[in-house]
Design a protein around this motif. Structure first.
Motif, short mmCIF file in Angstrom:
data_model
loop_
_atom_site.label_atom_id
_atom_site.label_comp_id
_atom_site.label_asym_id
_atom_site.label_seq_id
_atom_site.Cartn_x
_atom_site.Cartn_y
_atom_site.Cartn_z
N PHE A 578 0.84 -1.20 0.00
CA PHE A 578 0.00 0.00 0.00
C PHE A 578 0.87 1.25 0.00
O PHE A 578 1.94 1.29 0.65
CB PHE A 578 -0.91 0.02 1.23
CG PHE A 578 -1.98 -1.04 1.21
CD1 PHE A 578 -2.96 -1.01 0.25
CD2 PHE A 578 -2.00 -2.05 2.16
CE1 PHE A 578 -3.96 -1.97 0.22
CE2 PHE A 578 -2.99 -3.02 2.14
CZ PHE A 578 -3.97 -2.99 1.16
N ASP A 579 0.42 2.28 -0.71
CA ASP A 579 1.16 3.54 -0.72
C ASP A 579 0.19 4.68 -0.42
O ASP A 579 -0.96 4.47 -0.05
CB ASP A 579 1.88 3.74 -2.06
CG ASP A 579 0.94 3.59 -3.24
OD1 ASP A 579 -0.26 3.89 -3.09
OD2 ASP A 579 1.40 3.17 -4.32
N HIS A 599 5.13 -2.56 7.25
CA HIS A 599 5.71 -3.19 6.06
C HIS A 599 4.89 -2.89 4.81
O HIS A 599 4.50 -3.79 4.07
CB HIS A 599 5.84 -4.70 6.27
CG HIS A 599 6.77 -5.08 7.39
ND1 HIS A 599 8.13 -5.09 7.26
CD2 HIS A 599 6.50 -5.44 8.67
CE1 HIS A 599 8.67 -5.45 8.40
NE2 HIS A 599 7.71 -5.65 9.28
N ASN A 600 4.59 -1.62 4.61
CA ASN A 600 3.98 -1.17 3.38
C ASN A 600 4.83 -0.02 2.83
O ASN A 600 6.00 0.11 3.19
CB ASN A 600 2.53 -0.73 3.62
CG ASN A 600 1.58 -1.90 3.69
OD1 ASN A 600 1.31 -2.54 2.68
ND2 ASN A 600 1.06 -2.21 4.88
N LYS A 601 4.25 0.82 1.99
CA LYS A 601 4.97 1.96 1.42
C LYS A 601 4.20 3.24 1.69
O LYS A 601 4.20 4.17 0.86
CB LYS A 601 5.17 1.75 -0.08
CG LYS A 601 6.00 0.52 -0.43
CD LYS A 601 6.14 0.35 -1.93
CE LYS A 601 6.97 -0.90 -2.27
NZ LYS A 601 7.13 -1.10 -3.72
N LEU A 602 3.57 3.29 2.84
CA LEU A 602 2.76 4.44 3.20
C LEU A 602 3.67 5.65 3.46
O LEU A 602 4.77 5.51 4.02
CB LEU A 602 1.93 4.14 4.43
CG LEU A 602 0.93 2.98 4.26
CD1 LEU A 602 0.31 2.60 5.60
CD2 LEU A 602 -0.15 3.34 3.25
N SER A 603 3.19 6.80 3.08
CA SER A 603 4.00 8.02 3.21
C SER A 603 3.17 9.11 3.87
O SER A 603 2.03 8.91 4.26
CB SER A 603 4.48 8.47 1.82
OG SER A 603 3.38 8.68 0.96
N ASN A 624 7.54 1.75 7.02
CA ASN A 624 6.88 2.45 5.94
C ASN A 624 7.77 3.63 5.55
O ASN A 624 8.99 3.60 5.80
CB ASN A 624 5.48 2.92 6.38
CG ASN A 624 4.45 1.81 6.28
OD1 ASN A 624 4.04 1.43 5.19
ND2 ASN A 624 4.02 1.28 7.43
N GLN A 625 7.21 4.64 4.95
CA GLN A 625 7.97 5.83 4.55
C GLN A 625 7.32 7.08 5.13
O GLN A 625 7.26 8.13 4.50
CB GLN A 625 8.03 5.91 3.02
CG GLN A 625 8.72 4.70 2.39
CD GLN A 625 8.50 4.60 0.89
OE1 GLN A 625 8.09 5.56 0.24
NE2 GLN A 625 8.79 3.44 0.33
#
Length: 1148
Positions: A578-579, A599-603, A624-625
């Motif tokens: 997910f982002d 462990h996703n790509k959430l920002s 995440n980010q």
């Protein structure tokens, strides 16, 4: 003068009769004194007819005295007990025709409350006294020696206490004695054996102690014998086999009965029901058990320790309807002769060691049982049947509605003929070795409500026909190898509440049609290969309270509609891709307790609205980010570093070991040089060469001072830590690692999908730069290799079998060893701890290991986590474990561990008090069998979870979770339990606790779940219950609680489950019951509530289950119950409701 007999009537026209008729207006005390004086003066002399009428007056006085001590009469039963009419016409009173003397008092089920008057003893003609299912309390003050004609004494389901009156021995005509479910104590009186006319004896559910009196064998006319659910012990006297007229015999759930069942009991040919359920009985069943039981209808031997074969002679008990033998230790094949029982309806043989018929590949018992044309339920789970399902399984009678064959190592495939069972409602074939696909014709089983096929080797796609099962409520297909998509037709399963598809190989997108399942409560899709976006309408799953879609390949942004999931408690979307930003309005999830988006790509920033989630206990946003400041306030203040690790741009409070937000963070500069030696170790090199090369890298970089020196003062220093330090660029002693959060744990949480988040970025860049192949190839190859270097476990292979090679326990560098969740067997080496100086975690649970636990484990002095349950270990738990200085978590539940030989106390607890870092202890479901040492109060204050039977609890002030259920704990709840003010879960159900709920318990303001059900607690629920502001689940059912339900209970705004059934609550249902806005299950059945149903019930918009049956509620059903928009079950039966059924109910 002619002597007047007891049946002589006095003509009402006589002056004496007129005088007697006017006596009722005089004070009771005066008239009683007159009557007693006359009786004393006249003695045995002839009694004038005028005074015969005084006997009638004495009956009236006795009744009025009875009424005077009734403190509550909700049905106004006693309203006509006055002088306006003859007492023989009073409700519940029966008189003889001739003498007009009281011969029977029928006041059962009237919800009367109070104590009994001793003047009942003056009803000398009384033959029947029936006060069943009322709420009388106190001692039984009756002088039964003055009731010589008594034939029926029925006082079941009251709150009488104390000893049985000795004077009852004078009631020589007594035929029925029903005193079940009171609080009588002491030994069962021997004199009961002298009541020779007794045909019915039921004293079940009291507090009688001692042994079963042999004198009962003298009751030659006895037909019904029930002394179960008392606190007795010892053997069942073989002399009871002389009771040749018995039709019902029950000694279930004593404290406990031991020894064997006397064989002579199985020779009583009149027996219809025989139950010894829930004791510690042992031995084999007689081979000829069925030869002398021609009338037997129910045989209940479960929850004992019977062993040996099941006799085929049971087939001679041709009237048998219920055969309940589970669980026990029976072994050998199930007799095929059971198939000849023509009336068999319920068969419970689960939880033993039954095997298949020798030489038969098919499960031949199933073929045999198809001849039982009245069979309704078959439970054969948790045995060793180990065969294949025969095609004849489709020949079962349409009466069969439940079939459970789980946990049996059944092999082969599911036969197509199974679909012939069109009336089956529940099918469980889980945790076997079934292969192949789900039968394509399963959709013809149109009555299925629960289908459980989990834990097999099923493959292929979910057949389309399965989506035709419109009555399906629970569907469990997890832990298989199913492939393909979830069909859009899933929206046909409109009754679905629980869907488990996790741990398969399902793929494609999650269909939007799934979000049309309005009744779905649990959704588990984790550990598959789903792709695409999370459906935008996921918020339509309004009833869901648990959702796990982790470990998939989902992408895109999180839908804003997640905020509509107002009932959800657990949400796990971790380990996807997910982002985008976290939706700002997640605070709409007002009941959420756990959110895992790691462990996703959430920002972007963490929404400040998360601090408004009052129930939130777990929030994992790691790896995440995310950037910016971690919000403060609310339950976010209770979170730790682990919630946010792996987001390099976050800042916040110092406790998170992140830079302060006002300071400019400084990036650590690292050299980018990498020796050419690494290139020689690139992809494809041997493991040994790789190790050598890594050491050269360390040496080379140290010379150049390009990496930090490896620490030598870390808490654990081994080759494993060396690897972690080299490849992450961090030391175990870095500030970010503290408490439970170590370098090892940080790396472990990143595996395997987020390895790049923990690897030193500069090191990884140089590795990629100096390797061969395209950038994508190099990245993938190095990622795979780095994961191999870092991973340590072999957890949950499916399944590994055999034994663990002993040499594995000789690897001195091992820090973590896990073989959890396989089918491994064998004993642990005696010297297991001698060669594991660096071991921190040992995970051997969910296997079949047996034998003793070696004391040498105490030599693994760095051990922090010892997780061995469940298994089949036996013998005492080594006391040497108490010398493990770093032990934090001890999980030894569900084996066969025993207490130290010769010790009366549970000595392992004393030993464990020396472990000063201990946090969790689980020793449940073993055979420890001893008393608790007073030293239990010395357990360290780090302890927060205990699953055993402590009595000295007050010192454990840091304990958060306490499980004492399903034991035999007596006495009361400790009055100082309120000092354990960190408790969040308190589980005391299914014991023998008595007394009232202590005031101090209402000081436990953090308690979320309170389970006190199935005890013998008395007294009221206090108004101070409104202090328990965190309470979500309250179980007080199946006690003897009384008084009114306090309105303060309705102030518990977070209460979800409320179970108060099977008590003696009185009064009205609180008018503000509608304030329990989040409650979804409420059961207050089987009490003595009165009055009308509150209109506020219609405000319970989230409730699904409401049971107010078996009370005395009256009036009309509220017109606006259609406000219960989520209701699935309403039970208002067995009340006194009147009027019309509201038409608005059709809107539900």
């Amino acid at each position: 003068m002619e002597r007047k007999g007891p049946g002589t009537e006095l003509p009402p026209t006589t002056s004496a009769g007129m005088a007697a008729a006017n006596l009722s207006s005089l004070p009771i005390s005066f008239l009683l004194c007159c009557f007693l004086t006359l009786t004393t003066v006249l003695g045995e002399e002839e009694v004038p007819s005028a005074f015969v009428s005084l006997s009638n007056v004495s009956d009236e006085f006795a009744l009025l005295s009875f009424k005077s001590l009734v403190t509550r009469d909700p049905y106004n039963v006693l309203s006509n007990w006055n002088s306006n009419i003859s007492f023989c016409q009073w409700i519940g009173v029966s008189c003889s025709r001739s003498s007009q003397r009281v011969v029977a008092l029928y006041l059962a089920d009237k919800a009367l409350e109070g104590t009994l008057s001793p003047y009942i003893s003056n009803l000398s003609f009384l033959q029947v006294l029936d006060l069943s299912n009322d709420s009388f309390h106190g001692h039984l003050p009756i002088d039964f020696s003055r009731l010589p004609l008594l034939e029926n004494l029925s006082i079941r389901k009251n709150n009488f206490e104390g000893l049985f009156p000795q004077t009852l021995s004078h009631c020589r005509h007594l035929q029925i004695l029903s005193a079940r479910e009171n609080q009588f104590n002491g030994s069962i009186p021997e004199f009961l054996g002298s009541l020779s006319e007794l045909t019915f004896l039921n004293i079940r559910g009291n507090r009688f102690t001692g042994t079963i009196p042999v004198a009962f064998a003298n009751l030659s006319k006895l037909e019904h014998f029930n002394i179960g659910h008392n606190w007795m012990h010892g053997n069942i006297p073989p002399e009871l086999g002389r009771l040749s007229r018995l039709t019902f015999f029950s000694v279930e759930y004593l404290y406990p009965a031991t020894g064997t069942v006397p064989e002579i009991l199985f020779n009583i040919s009149t027996l219809q029901i025989l139950t010894v359920f829930g004791n510690h009985l042992t031995g084999h069943l007689p081979r000829n058990i069925g030869h002398f039981l021609p009338n037997l209808q129910g045989l209940y031997l479960g929850e004992n320790n019977f062993s040996g074969p099941l006799p085929a002679s049971l087939s001679n008990a041709t009237k048998l309807e219920i055969l309940s033998l589970a669980p026990n230790n029976f072994s050998g094949p199930i007799p095929l002769e059971l198939g000849s029982l023509p009336n068999l309806r319920h068969l419970f043989l689960w939880g033993s060691k039954f095997t298949n018929t020798p030489g038969s590949r098919d499960l031949s018992i199933l073929t045999s049982l198809t001849k039982c044309r009245m069979i309704e339920e078959i439970y054969l789970s948790q045995n060793l049947l180990n065969g294949i399902l025969p095609a004849s399984i489709g020949n079962f009678t349409p009466t069969l509605w439940h079939l459970d064959l789980s946990f049996n190592e059944i092999e082969s495939t599911i036969p197509l003929a199974l679909a012939n069972l069109t009336k089956l409602m529940s099918l469980d074939l889980s945790y076997n070795r079934i292969e192949g696909s789900i039968p394509p014709n399963m959709g013809s089983m149109g009555n299925l409500q629960e289908l459980t096929l989990s834990g097999n080797f099923l493959e292929g796609s979910i057949p389309n026909s399965l989506y035709q099962l419109v009555h399906m409520g629970n569907l469990y297909l997890h832990n298989n190898a199913l492939t393909g998509p979830i069909s859009n037709s899933i929206n046909n399963l409109t009754s679905l509440q629980k869907l488990y598809l996790n741990s398969n190989n399902l793929s494609s997108a999650i269909p939007p049609a799934l979000c049309e399942l309005k009744d779905l409560i649990w959704l588990y899709l984790q550990d598959n290969s789903f792709t695409g976006h999370l459906p935008l309408d996921v918020g339509n799953l309004a009833a869901v309270d648990k959702m796990d879609i982790s470990v998939n390949k989902l992408t895109g942004e999180l839908p804003a509609s997640l905020s509509y999931l107002q009932r959800i408690e657990y949400l796990n979307l971790s380990k996807n891709s997910f982002d985008g930003h976290i939706p700002e309005k997640l605070d709409g999830m007002v009941n959420i307790q756990s959110i895992d988006l790691s462990h996703n790509k959430l920002s972007g920033e963490i929404p400040k609205s998360l601090k408004n989630l009052r129930q939130l206990q777990v929030l994992n946003l790691s790896f995440n980010q995310l950037e910016g400041e971690i919000p403060s306030g609310g339950n976010l203040a209770n979170l730790s570093t682990e919630s946010f690790v792996g987001n390099n741009a976050l800042c916040g409070a110092s406790k998170f070991h992140l830079p302060a937000c006002l300071e400019k963070t400084k990036n650590h500069k690292k050299a980018r040089h990498m020796t050419k030696v690494v290139v020689g170790c690139a992809i494809g090199g041997s493991a040994l060469l790789l190790v050598v090369c890594m050491l050269i890298v360390v040496f080379d970089n140290r010379k150049r001072r390009l990496v930090k020196l490896v620490s030598t003062k870390a808490d654990v220093y081994s080759y494993g830590i060396l690897l972690l330090e080299v490849f992450t660029g961090r030391k175990p002693t870095d500030e970010r690692f503290h408490g439970d959060f170590s370098l090892r744990k940080w790396v472990a949480e990143a595996l395997p999908v987020a390895i790049s988040d923990v690897i030193d970025g500069h090191l990884l860049k140089d590795l990629l730069k100096e390797s061969n192949g395209t950038e994508t190839e190099r990245s993938a190859a190095w990622n795979e290799l780095l994961v191999m270097i870092m991973e340590t476990g072999v957890e949950y292979l499916y399944p590994a079998t055999g034994t663990v090679p002993e040499i594995l326990f000789n690897i001195s560098t091992l820090q973590i060893l896990t073989v959890f969740g396989n089918h491994l067997t064998g004993h642990l080496p005696r010297n297991i701890g001698h060669f594991l100086p660096n071991l921190q975690g040992l995970y051997l649970g969910e296997n079949n290991f047996s034998g003793p636990l070696p004391a040498s484990l105490s030599n693994a002095t760095k051990l922090e986590i010892l997780s061995l349950g469940p298994n089949n270990f036996s013998g005492p738990i080594p006391l040497e474990l108490g010398s493990l200085p770093h032990l934090r978590q001890l999980f030894l539940g569900e084996s066969m561990f025993t207490n130290t030989p010769g010790s009366r106390e549970v000595s392992i607890l004393t030993s464990l008090t020396k472990c000063q870092m201990l946090e969790e202890i689980d020793l449940s479901q073993n055979l420890l069998n001893g008393i608790l040492p007073t030293s239990i109060g010395n357990l360290t204050t780090t302890l927060w979870n205990l699953n055993l039977i402590p009595l000295a609890l007050a010192n454990l002030t840091k304990l958060m979770s306490l499980y004492l259920s399903f034991n035999r704990i007596e006495g009361s709840i400790p009055p100082n339990i309120g000092s354990m003010d960190n408790l969040q879960v308190l589980t005391l159900f299914a014991n023998f606790l008595e007394g009232s709920i202590p005031n101090s318990l209402h000081q436990l303001v953090h308690v979320g779940n309170l389970y006190l059900d199935n005890n013998a607690l008395t007294g009221p629920i206090l108004n101070s219950i409104n202090n328990l502001t965190s309470l979500q689940k309250l179980y007080l059912n199946s006690n003897n609680l009384s008084s009114a339900i306090p309105p303060a209970l309705c102030e518990l705004k977070d209460l979800i489950w409320l179970y108060l059934q099977d008590n003696s609550f009185t009064g009205h249902l609180p008018l503000d019951v509608g304030n329990l806005a989040v409650v979804d299950k409420m059961d207050i059945s089987m009490s003595q509530l009165t009055g009308e149903l509150p209109a506020s019930l219609s405000e319970l918009q989230r409730i699904e289950y409401l049971n107010l049956s078996k009370n005395s509620l009256d009036g009309h059903i509220p017109e606006k119950l259609d406000g219960l928009v989520n209701i699935q079950t309403i039970d208002l039966s067995h009340n006194k409701l009147s009027g019309e059924i509201p038409k608005s109910l059709k809107n539900l």
